[in-house]
Design a protein around this motif. Structure first.
Motif, PDB file in Angstrom:
ATOM      1  N   PRO A   1       0.678  -1.203   0.034  1.00  0.00           N
ATOM      2  CA  PRO A   1      -0.229  -0.022  -0.013  1.00  0.00           C
ATOM      3  C   PRO A   1       0.748   1.361   0.093  1.00  0.00           C
ATOM      4  N   ASN A   2       2.301   1.208   0.490  1.00  0.00           N
ATOM      5  CA  ASN A   2       3.010   2.257   0.292  1.00  0.00           C
ATOM      6  C   ASN A   2       3.896   2.342  -0.926  1.00  0.00           C
ATOM      7  N   ALA A   3       3.669   1.407  -1.894  1.00  0.00           N
ATOM      8  CA  ALA A   3       4.599   1.423  -3.092  1.00  0.00           C
ATOM      9  C   ALA A   3       4.602   2.680  -3.633  1.00  0.00           C
ATOM     10  N   LYS A   4       5.730   2.890  -4.416  1.00  0.00           N
ATOM     11  CA  LYS A   4       6.026   4.523  -4.967  1.00  0.00           C
ATOM     12  C   LYS A   4       5.067   4.586  -6.203  1.00  0.00           C
ATOM     13  N   VAL A   5       4.711   3.546  -6.705  1.00  0.00           N
ATOM     14  CA  VAL A   5       3.882   3.669  -8.109  1.00  0.00           C
ATOM     15  C   VAL A   5       2.423   3.099  -8.116  1.00  0.00           C
ATOM     16  N   LYS A   6       1.430   3.475  -8.037  1.00  0.00           N
ATOM     17  CA  LYS A   6       0.078   2.853  -7.932  1.00  0.00           C
ATOM     18  C   LYS A   6      -0.384   2.610  -9.523  1.00  0.00           C
ATOM     19  N   LEU A   7      -0.702   1.336  -9.978  1.00  0.00           N
ATOM     20  CA  LEU A   7      -0.996   1.040 -11.291  1.00  0.00           C
ATOM     21  C   LEU A   7      -2.374   0.549 -11.226  1.00  0.00           C
ATOM     22  N   THR A   8      -3.733   1.306 -12.015  1.00  0.00           N
ATOM     23  CA  THR A   8      -4.827   0.756 -12.010  1.00  0.00           C
ATOM     24  C   THR A   8      -5.048   0.327 -13.388  1.00  0.00           C
TER      25      THR A   8
ATOM     26  N   GLN B   1     -12.252   9.432 -19.471  1.00  0.00           N
ATOM     27  CA  GLN B   1     -12.549   9.270 -20.943  1.00  0.00           C
ATOM     28  C   GLN B   1     -12.124   7.773 -21.354  1.00  0.00           C
ATOM     29  N   ILE B   2     -12.461   6.647 -20.805  1.00  0.00           N
ATOM     30  CA  ILE B   2     -12.026   5.699 -21.066  1.00  0.00           C
ATOM     31  C   ILE B   2     -13.087   5.010 -22.328  1.00  0.00           C
TER      32      ILE B   2
ATOM     33  N   ILE C   1      -1.495   5.314 -14.086  1.00  0.00           N
ATOM     34  CA  ILE C   1      -0.439   5.355 -13.130  1.00  0.00           C
ATOM     35  C   ILE C   1      -0.569   6.506 -12.237  1.00  0.00           C
ATOM     36  N   ASN C   2      -0.487   6.142 -10.951  1.00  0.00           N
ATOM     37  CA  ASN C   2      -0.770   7.242  -9.984  1.00  0.00           C
ATOM     38  C   ASN C   2      -1.920   8.074 -10.293  1.00  0.00           C
ATOM     39  N   GLY C   3      -3.140   7.375 -10.740  1.00  0.00           N
ATOM     40  CA  GLY C   3      -4.140   8.307 -10.976  1.00  0.00           C
ATOM     41  C   GLY C   3      -4.345   8.960 -12.074  1.00  0.00           C
ATOM     42  N   ARG C   4      -3.330   8.790 -13.004  1.00  0.00           N
ATOM     43  CA  ARG C   4      -3.451   9.529 -14.360  1.00  0.00           C
ATOM     44  C   ARG C   4      -3.414   8.333 -15.439  1.00  0.00           C
ATOM     45  N   LYS C   5      -4.437   8.562 -16.165  1.00  0.00           N
ATOM     46  CA  LYS C   5      -4.603   7.784 -17.611  1.00  0.00           C
ATOM     47  C   LYS C   5      -3.344   7.806 -18.669  1.00  0.00           C
ATOM     48  N   VAL C   6      -2.701   6.340 -18.623  1.00  0.00           N
ATOM     49  CA  VAL C   6      -1.743   6.244 -19.616  1.00  0.00           C
ATOM     50  C   VAL C   6      -2.049   6.165 -20.987  1.00  0.00           C
ATOM     51  N   ASP C   7      -1.868   7.093 -21.980  1.00  0.00           N
ATOM     52  CA  ASP C   7      -1.965   6.934 -23.181  1.00  0.00           C
ATOM     53  C   ASP C   7      -1.374   6.178 -24.311  1.00  0.00           C
TER      54      ASP C   7
ATOM     55  N   ALA D   1      -0.538   1.988 -26.226  1.00  0.00           N
ATOM     56  CA  ALA D   1      -1.111   0.899 -26.601  1.00  0.00           C
ATOM     57  C   ALA D   1      -1.585   0.138 -25.508  1.00  0.00           C
ATOM     58  N   PRO D   2      -2.750  -0.658 -25.532  1.00  0.00           N
ATOM     59  CA  PRO D   2      -3.197  -1.691 -24.546  1.00  0.00           C
ATOM     60  C   PRO D   2      -2.301  -2.836 -24.430  1.00  0.00           C
ATOM     61  N   ALA D   3      -0.889  -2.807 -24.404  1.00  0.00           N
ATOM     62  CA  ALA D   3      -0.066  -4.076 -24.305  1.00  0.00           C
ATOM     63  C   ALA D   3       1.053  -3.939 -23.334  1.00  0.00           C
ATOM     64  N   TRP D   4       1.518  -4.972 -22.892  1.00  0.00           N
ATOM     65  CA  TRP D   4       2.514  -5.102 -21.881  1.00  0.00           C
ATOM     66  C   TRP D   4       3.940  -4.308 -22.231  1.00  0.00           C
ATOM     67  N   SER D   5       3.982  -4.301 -23.533  1.00  0.00           N
ATOM     68  CA  SER D   5       5.542  -4.052 -24.087  1.00  0.00           C
ATOM     69  C   SER D   5       5.311  -2.399 -24.126  1.00  0.00           C
ATOM     70  N   ALA D   6       3.983  -1.529 -24.237  1.00  0.00           N
ATOM     71  CA  ALA D   6       4.007  -0.375 -24.240  1.00  0.00           C
ATOM     72  C   ALA D   6       3.882   0.303 -22.761  1.00  0.00           C
ATOM     73  N   LEU D   7       3.022  -0.552 -22.000  1.00  0.00           N
ATOM     74  CA  LEU D   7       3.121  -0.082 -20.548  1.00  0.00           C
ATOM     75  C   LEU D   7       4.367  -0.079 -19.962  1.00  0.00           C
ATOM     76  N   GLN D   8       5.309  -1.310 -19.906  1.00  0.00           N
ATOM     77  CA  GLN D   8       6.241  -1.440 -19.087  1.00  0.00           C
ATOM     78  C   GLN D   8       7.149  -0.236 -19.037  1.00  0.00           C
ATOM     79  N   PRO D   9       7.559   0.529 -20.103  1.00  0.00           N
ATOM     80  CA  PRO D   9       8.466   1.496 -20.108  1.00  0.00           C
ATOM     81  C   PRO D   9       7.863   2.704 -19.398  1.00  0.00           C
TER      82      PRO D   9
END
Length: 236
Positions: A44-51, A195-196, A204-210, A212-220
């Protein structure tokens, strides 16, 4: 994938934490917090919160579960760097029925319930792709009867039986109208707030990440967020 128009229209609900399963050691995957519509896995105290906003009938979501979830679990959540919140995004009655079943039981059961449906999607989704008119009628009638029909027609009772649930246990969860309405309300609120337009969508930390919906795009993006947190803590 584009969300369909929601069949359920309900008032928003106040969501309060109702349960928690604490970590049993160095593996933060064992720490699970639950509220009415989501599960938060990890420190719960992680540096990054991913939803992750996820639909169980979304093929891209199933692909992410296969490619991204194992890396997330081992390298990010388990180490305590990232806390993962999974929020169901209800696009149709099948999503709703599965969401109720994944929330069935103690919080620590959620991860395996979630994986059981995501990883086997290709084996149970066929009726949704070629429904008969009678099936559509069975799946869209008002109330919990439609969710029980869905569980029967898609073989979900068997999936849950393999997870150790009795039919009476599953029906109790499918009959939970308060939680069903909470899922629908949360989906509408999340769609408007962020605006999903498709799933999976990530924040990430409450802000939408724009991306592609793929791990290769999200990991960076995750790595960038972690590096940013580390820099700010070091005064850089």
């Amino acid at each position: 994938m584009k969300p369909i128009k929601l069949a359920l229209a309900v008032a928003a609900m106040v969501l309060a934490p109702v349960a928690s399963a604490q970590s049993g050691g160095g593996n933060w995957n064992l720490t699970v917090d639950e509220d009415q519509v989501s599960h938060r896995i990890g420190n719960p105290n992680a540096k990054v919160k991913l939803t992750e906003y996820v639909s169980y009938t979304c093929s891209t979501c199933a692909l992410f579960a296969k490619q991204g979830d194992p890396v997330l679990e081992i390298a990010y959540v388990g180490s305590g760097q990232v806390q993962l919140e999974i929020r169901q995004f209800i696009r149709n009655p099948i999503d709703l029925a599965i969401s109720l079943m994944t929330h069935c039981g103690a919080p620590q059961k959620f991860k395996q319930n979630h994986a059981a449906f995501m990883l086997s999607q290709n084996m149970w989704i066929a009726p949704l792709n070629r429904p008969t008119q009678s099936q559509v009628t069975r799946w869209t009638q008002p109330g919990a009867a439609s969710r029980r029909n869905i569980a029967n027609d898609f073989g979900f009772y068997n999936i849950m039986r393999q997870r150790g649930y009795r039919i009476t246990d599953v029906d109790k969860c499918l009959n939970d109208e308060t939680k069903a309405q909470a899922f629908a309300a949360a989906t509408q609120a999340d769609a408007q707030r962020l605006q999903i337009e498709g799933t999976p969508t990530f924040a990430i930390n409450g802000r939408k990440v724009d991306v592609a919906p793929a791990w290769s795009a999200l990991q960076p993006e995750l790595d960038k967020a972690l590096a940013s947190k580390e820099s700010s803590q070091n005064g850089l």
